[in-house]
Design an enzyme around this catalytic site. Structure first.
Site, PDB file in Angstrom:
ATOM      1  N   ASP A   1      38.132  11.644   8.077  1.00 42.57           N
ATOM      2  CA  ASP A   1      39.601  11.649   8.233  1.00 42.57           C
ATOM      3  C   ASP A   1      39.999  13.035   8.741  1.00 42.57           C
ATOM      4  OD1 ASP A   1      38.868  12.883   5.829  1.00 42.57           O
ATOM      5  OD2 ASP A   1      40.716  12.317   4.809  1.00 42.57           O
TER       6      ASP A   1
ATOM      7  N   HIS B   1      34.514  22.093   1.354  1.00 45.14           N
ATOM      8  CA  HIS B   1      34.326  20.720   0.892  1.00 45.14           C
ATOM      9  C   HIS B   1      33.376  19.925   1.800  1.00 45.14           C
ATOM     10  CE1 HIS B   1      37.203  20.934  -2.338  1.00 45.14           C
ATOM     11  NE2 HIS B   1      38.211  21.210  -1.551  1.00 45.14           N
TER      12      HIS B   1
END
Length: 321
Positions: free
Chosen positions: A9, A243
């Site tokens: 995303d 992340h």
């Protein structure tokens, strides 16, 4: 070399992870599949095309799911983290390339059938595309070489959720998809906040990228201004977790990670919606919720310096250094 499908995303940290894959000599990008999350499906698909064009990434881009399978935490997109366009609100050109006509779930199933046992999937957003692909091709878990998921938080090192006390954003964005995928039998490693929050980048790290990674370093500097502003507003200074690149590192350099093993469930309703729970001893429990589920590997420790070193080396390679 690993043939990789990057399921994403694309926001700021996703773009950093895509460049990591592009620069790492151990990886070859087979495809990019997009899913709504950090921004709308239209925006993340445009971001994938823009980054691919700018850095000469030839992998095809496939549009995926625009929303979750079931109940999810929150509505809209976290523009306060990634900016309204998902890439820190830097100016973005209209891409010349277009996404492929085939939907992402169909592309995932088709690629796996054509290259059985050869493809690694790195999923750094919601797991909706994989759940949809699984519905199309129930044999998919046996067709993939491996799956590395950035998601969840399991309580190692005292870390907690970032969208609820117990829930990480990707699992919270589509809990039903996450529970289905993690119970399907893919050879899965989960890289959650337990290790990504142990792996920090700061302005000095970005300065190193600017110095050593040429255009990629300049791009990362530009998109992380908004990201660092957000984290500074939380009181932690101009530093933030790495992340999504952690999932790439775990795929390419598994020796950097210590893992625990057991079946994983994701809560699909109630106050703990989206919580990932590792059941290391399913036969000891009074509930059978974990019994009979396939095991996953869950990252519980990381060599953070090793990850940062490999990241810089991969991007310096893009700059010919």
């Amino acid at each position: 070399m690993k043939r990789v499908v990057f399921d994403t995303d694309i926001g700021i940290d996703d773009a950093m992870a895509l460049l990591f894959l592009h620069g790492a000599p151990e990886a070859e990008l087979a495809a990019i599949t997009t899913v709504a999350g950090n921004a709308s499906l239209d925006d993340v698909t445009r971001n994938a095309l823009v980054v691919a064009e700018r850095f000469g990434i030839d992998a095809p881009v496939f549009r995926g799911a625009s929303g979750p399978l079931g109940a999810a935490l929150g509505e809209g997109h976290p523009d306060f983290v990634h900016g309204r366009n998902g890439l820190g609100d830097i100016p973005l050109p209209a891409p010349c390339r277009r996404a492929e006509d085939l939907p992402a779930a169909e592309a995932l199933a088709d690629l796996a059938r054509r290259e059985p046992g050869e493809l690694s999937v790195v999923a750094v957003g919601r797991l909706t595309n994989l759940a949809d692909a699984l519905a199309l091709e129930p044999a998919l878990p046996g067709l993939l070489k491996e799956l590395v998921v950035m998601g969840g938080v399991f309580g190692f090192h005292g870390h907690r959720g970032n969208v609820s006390p117990v829930t990480e954003a990707n699992f919270g964005g589509d809990p039903l998809a996450a529970d289905r995928v993690l119970g399907a039998g893919f050879p899965t490693t989960i890289v959650g906040l337990d290790v990504t929050q142990e792996t920090i980048m700061d302005e000095a790290f970005i300065a190193t990228l600017v110095r050593r990674a040429g255009e990629a370093g300049a791009f990362i500097h530009a998109i992380t201004r908004h990201y660092f502003d957000f984290y500074a507003g939380l009181g932690g200074g101009r530093r933030c977790p790495i992340h999504d690149s952690s999932a790439v590192a775990c795929l390419l350099y598994p020796e950097l990670y210590e893992t625990a093993t057991g079946p994983v469930r994701v809560v699909t309703g109630g106050v703990a919606l989206g919580q990932g729970i590792l059941g290391e001893h399913p036969d000891r429990y009074l509930t059978d919720a974990w019994r009979g589920r396939p095991s996953c590997r869950v990252a519980r420790g990381v060599d953070a310096d090793g990850l940062r070193d490999r990241y810089v080396a991969a991007l310096a390679r893009l700059a010919g250094q």
